[in-house]
Write a protein that holds these residues in place. Structure first.
Motif, mmCIF file in Angstrom:
data_model
loop_
_atom_site.group_PDB
_atom_site.id
_atom_site.type_symbol
_atom_site.label_atom_id
_atom_site.label_comp_id
_atom_site.label_asym_id
_atom_site.label_seq_id
_atom_site.Cartn_x
_atom_site.Cartn_y
_atom_site.Cartn_z
ATOM 1 N N GLN A 100 0.433 -1.026 0.158
ATOM 2 C CA GLN A 100 -0.232 -0.335 -0.251
ATOM 3 C C GLN A 100 0.727 1.597 0.132
ATOM 4 N N ALA A 101 2.267 1.815 0.977
ATOM 5 C CA ALA A 101 3.044 2.010 0.726
ATOM 6 C C ALA A 101 3.930 2.375 -0.677
ATOM 7 N N ALA A 102 4.310 1.677 -1.040
ATOM 8 C CA ALA A 102 4.698 0.974 -1.954
ATOM 9 C C ALA A 102 3.974 2.095 -2.957
ATOM 10 N N ALA A 103 2.304 1.561 -3.540
ATOM 11 C CA ALA A 103 1.133 1.923 -3.939
ATOM 12 C C ALA A 103 0.913 3.688 -4.439
ATOM 13 N N TYR A 104 0.847 3.926 -3.032
ATOM 14 C CA TYR A 104 0.869 5.609 -2.277
ATOM 15 C C TYR A 104 1.843 6.285 -2.651
ATOM 16 N N ARG A 105 3.834 5.945 -2.838
ATOM 17 C CA ARG A 105 4.390 6.471 -3.378
ATOM 18 C C ARG A 105 4.500 6.634 -5.015
ATOM 19 N N SER A 106 3.998 5.173 -5.460
ATOM 20 C CA SER A 106 3.839 5.723 -7.019
ATOM 21 C C SER A 106 3.308 7.253 -7.411
ATOM 22 N N GLN A 165 -12.706 -13.020 -9.889
ATOM 23 C CA GLN A 165 -12.270 -11.866 -10.070
ATOM 24 C C GLN A 165 -13.358 -10.545 -9.071
ATOM 25 N N ARG A 166 -12.346 -10.062 -8.166
ATOM 26 C CA ARG A 166 -12.594 -8.995 -7.050
ATOM 27 C C ARG A 166 -11.703 -7.995 -7.321
ATOM 28 N N ARG A 167 -12.044 -6.337 -7.030
ATOM 29 C CA ARG A 167 -11.237 -5.546 -6.596
ATOM 30 C C ARG A 167 -10.499 -5.476 -5.516
ATOM 31 N N GLY A 168 -9.632 -4.849 -6.021
ATOM 32 C CA GLY A 168 -8.704 -4.666 -4.591
ATOM 33 C C GLY A 168 -8.821 -4.488 -3.349
ATOM 34 N N PRO A 169 -7.586 -4.204 -2.313
ATOM 35 C CA PRO A 169 -8.402 -3.785 -1.217
ATOM 36 C C PRO A 169 -7.910 -2.280 -0.944
ATOM 37 N N SER A 170 -7.439 -1.481 -2.202
ATOM 38 C CA SER A 170 -7.007 -0.044 -1.618
ATOM 39 C C SER A 170 -8.096 0.657 -3.565
ATOM 40 N N PHE A 207 -5.441 -0.576 -6.591
ATOM 41 C CA PHE A 207 -5.891 -1.626 -7.196
ATOM 42 C C PHE A 207 -7.330 -2.299 -8.362
ATOM 43 N N GLU A 208 -6.924 -2.382 -8.749
ATOM 44 C CA GLU A 208 -8.672 -1.881 -9.217
ATOM 45 C C GLU A 208 -9.070 -3.269 -10.418
ATOM 46 N N LEU A 209 -7.722 -5.050 -10.362
ATOM 47 C CA LEU A 209 -8.073 -5.545 -10.984
ATOM 48 C C LEU A 209 -6.975 -6.635 -10.443
ATOM 49 N N CYS A 210 -7.936 -7.225 -9.127
ATOM 50 C CA CYS A 210 -7.258 -8.815 -8.546
ATOM 51 C C CYS A 210 -7.958 -10.160 -8.536
ATOM 52 N N LEU A 232 -5.094 -13.277 -2.423
ATOM 53 C CA LEU A 232 -5.613 -12.321 -3.414
ATOM 54 C C LEU A 232 -4.498 -11.504 -4.172
ATOM 55 N N TRP A 233 -4.749 -11.661 -5.644
ATOM 56 C CA TRP A 233 -3.422 -11.179 -6.306
ATOM 57 C C TRP A 233 -4.485 -10.435 -7.810
ATOM 58 N N CYS A 234 -2.794 -8.755 -7.712
ATOM 59 C CA CYS A 234 -3.630 -7.735 -8.081
ATOM 60 C C CYS A 234 -2.857 -7.703 -9.375
ATOM 61 N N LEU A 235 -3.388 -6.853 -10.178
ATOM 62 C CA LEU A 235 -2.772 -6.004 -11.558
ATOM 63 C C LEU A 235 -1.013 -5.194 -10.885
ATOM 64 N N ALA A 236 -0.351 -5.916 -11.795
ATOM 65 C CA ALA A 236 0.993 -4.766 -10.686
ATOM 66 C C ALA A 236 0.892 -2.985 -11.220
ATOM 67 N N MET A 237 0.136 -2.038 -11.581
ATOM 68 C CA MET A 237 -0.066 -0.948 -12.586
ATOM 69 C C MET A 237 -1.474 -0.679 -12.327
ATOM 70 N N VAL A 238 -1.238 0.610 -12.181
ATOM 71 C CA VAL A 238 -1.822 1.828 -11.846
ATOM 72 C C VAL A 238 -2.423 2.807 -12.527
ATOM 73 N N ARG A 239 -3.558 3.180 -12.654
ATOM 74 C CA ARG A 239 -4.532 4.008 -13.547
ATOM 75 C C ARG A 239 -3.589 4.896 -13.147
ATOM 76 N N SER A 240 -3.345 5.902 -14.593
ATOM 77 C CA SER A 240 -2.382 7.089 -14.635
ATOM 78 C C SER A 240 -3.781 8.548 -14.521
ATOM 79 N N ASN A 241 -3.786 8.886 -14.182
ATOM 80 C CA ASN A 241 -4.930 9.953 -14.443
ATOM 81 C C ASN A 241 -4.543 11.515 -14.590
ATOM 82 N N GLU A 242 -4.067 11.207 -15.681
ATOM 83 C CA GLU A 242 -2.648 12.282 -16.310
ATOM 84 C C GLU A 242 -2.396 11.234 -17.114
#
Length: 440
Positions: free
Chosen positions: A61-67, A344-349, A352-355, A394-404
């Protein structure tokens, strides 16, 4: 000619000679043509910022926030804002980086832990604030650049404060997101710690002796090592034409990754050219993404850099998870949904939109490979660099949506590849390896 004017002329002449030596390549009998250093990940037990109380899921979670902070930070640096758009309340101060490099500054040498950043120019070290790391008064080889030096001129008018000819050059680097580092533009002896913990002398380098920084440091980290292509970065000052790194997988937390400079750099495998017209960041051309043998249907030109400086696809060592702009992210998620037959289900944060529910063995057997297709190179991701276990089972896609509009290839997806930067050929290379940890 008066004695005072003669003194000023001689001082200026000598200072110009030293300055030219300082901002141009300096030979070193120790460093030779190349050297290597250890890279310690933020979440490794070897890291000076390691938090023993955090769980594996806390770290994810912290790594996602830093990203996310990193994306916002880079976007602010790559976009030209009007004064009306610079709303202080919306600025986010970036956290410290993902990989730490150890070096020493001064005589006698003072050890410094700084984060490695391919997206930054200036080398800087904390010299005051709380818990100063480097005290210039205690270094016999330390010196500062005066306002009329070439090094100070390189900073540019907007990033230096000067009054008189002989005054110290005071730098102030203010980023579009509101973060700053400021202090005295200085020079001193530098030596880097190699993987065997030996010090490799590289001579004098120009750096910022920072008496203020809004960057958030944890533990003993205390500076930044800029590796962009601008004049005050490490690679520009040492005239390094090639560098590479090999980042270990997350399950090798007690093992450091490595970074190689000069003749020790590994430039092999598929090669993709730098985007023309960009001289700071490492932009490349991403043509598409493939799942198994099926191309993801992406909008044409979705990763192109626009004429006004928006968008594009960047290779960045300081971003943890790959960011894809929304249109591409939605297309990838839709294609993965259709290709993967697991619950499939949504992630804990929110990040992570695909798990998928299951074991890692399920991923290995039921999930096709994801491949990033660059202009001239393909990077096939391992399952360990495509998915993370966000919670037990619970395995989630290690990629994140960019809002830019900007998209970034993060360091998780670069793991177990030799990633090389050839500044002469103007290419980034990707060579897969069985395990980066074997190069220790």
């Amino acid at each position: 000619m008066t004695a005072l004017s003669l003194f000023s002329t001689i001082f200026f002449f000598l200072n110009t000679i030293f300055t030219l030596q300082s901002i141009h390549p300096i030979g070193s009998s120790t460093a030779g043509d190349g050297f290597s250093v250890r890279l310690i990940h933020h979440d490794s037990p070897l890291s000076p910022s390691y938090n023993h109380s955090m769980t594996a899921y806390d770290r994810i979670q912290a790594a996602a926030y830093r990203s996310v902070l990193r994306l916002n930070h880079i976007h602010s640096l790559t976009t030209t804002f009007s004064s009306s758009e610079q709303d202080i309340s919306s600025r986010i101060v970036p956290e410290n980086g993902e990989y730490t490099v150890t070096f020493s500054v001064g005589t006698p040498p003072t050890q410094v832990h700084a984060f490695m950043d391919t997206g930054s120019e200036v080398i800087w070290v904390k010299c005051s604030q709380s818990s100063p790391v480097f005290n210039p008064a205690k270094s016999s080889s330390y010196g500062h650049h005066p306002c009329d030096s070439l090094a100070c001129e390189v900073l540019g008018v907007g990033r230096r404060t000067c009054a008189e000819f002989l005054d110290p050059c005071y730098y102030r680097v203010r980023y579009g997101d509101g973060s700053t580092t400021e202090g005295t533009l200085s020079h001193d002896k530098f030596a880097f710690e190699d993987p065997e913990r030996n010090l490799v002398d590289v001579g004098h380098l120009d750096f910022g002796c920072s008496d203020y920084s809004s960057w958030h440091f944890v533990g003993n980290e205390s500076g930044a090592l800029g590796l962009s292509r601008q004049p005050l970065s490490l690679i520009s000052q040492l005239d390094i034409k090639k560098f590479s790194y090999c980042m270990v997988l997350p399950n090798n937390e007690g093992v450091g990754s490595r970074m190689y400079f000069g003749s020790e750099a590994v430039i092999s495998g598929g090669r993709t050219p730098f985007l023309e017209g960009e001289d700071r960041y490492y932009y490349v051309t991403l043509i598409g993404i493939r799942i198994g043998d099926q191309n993801v249907p992406l909008p044409v030109g979705i990763f192109n850099r626009t004429i006004d400086g928006e968008g594009g696809f960047m290779i960045d060592s300081g971003t943890t998870y790959t960011f894809l702009r929304s249109e591409a992210y939605d297309a990838l998620i839709k294609a993965l949904n259709e290709a993967i037959d697991l619950p499939q289900r949504r992630g804990p944060s929110e990040w992570f939109e695909l798990c998928f529910e299951g074991s890692f063995e399920d991923l290995e057997s039921a999930v096709p490979d994801v491949t990033f297709i660059f202009d001239g190179a393909e990077v096939i991701l391992m399952k360990q660099t495509t998915y993370i276990e966000a919670k037990k089972g619970l395995w989630c896609l290690a990629m994140v949506r960019s809002n830019e509009k900007l998209s970034i290839f993060g360091n998780v997806q670069q793991q177990n590849y030799f990633v090389g930067f050839d500044l002469e050929e103007q290419v980034v290379s990707f060579a897969p390896v069985d395990d980066c940890a074997t190069f220790q």
